[in-house]
Write a protein that holds these residues in place. Structure first.
Motif: not given
Length: 93
Positions: A61-88
């Motif tokens: 279940l955890q793997a399925a939820v994480q996979h779907r979240f990653q899909e959502w991030l990619s589909d909505t363009g929100n992955a880019h916002q999270l990448e900006g939170l990572l330290p250099a």
């Protein structure tokens, strides 16, 4: 802004002084939207806890939820916002 689209923002470090809370109260509709969203998350956690899933099923279940979240991030363009939170990353010379 639609209260359903409002999210609080947390700065991921502590500062000196009274910076733990928002210095300005939110309008009631925004408070209600935040509490409603928090309740949905709490309800989901309770549902999973009470589901009596085996350990392997919880991992699935955890793997399925994480996979779907990653899909959502990619589909909505929100992955880019999270990448900006990572330290250099600094590389040693």
């Amino acid at each position: 802004m639609d209260p359903g689209a409002f999210f609080t923002f947390s700065i991921p470090f502590d500062m000196k002084g009274n910076t733990k809370r928002c210095p300005v109260p939110l309008p009631e509709s925004y408070e209600l939207a935040i509490h409603s969203r928090e309740k949905r998350v709490d309800d989901w956690h309770q549902l999973v806890r009470e589901s009596k899933l085996a350990k392997s099923q919880r991992k699935q279940l955890q793997a399925a939820v994480q996979h779907r979240f990653q899909e959502w991030l990619s589909d909505t363009g929100n992955a880019h916002q999270l990448e900006g939170l990572l330290p250099a990353v600094t590389h040693p010379k």
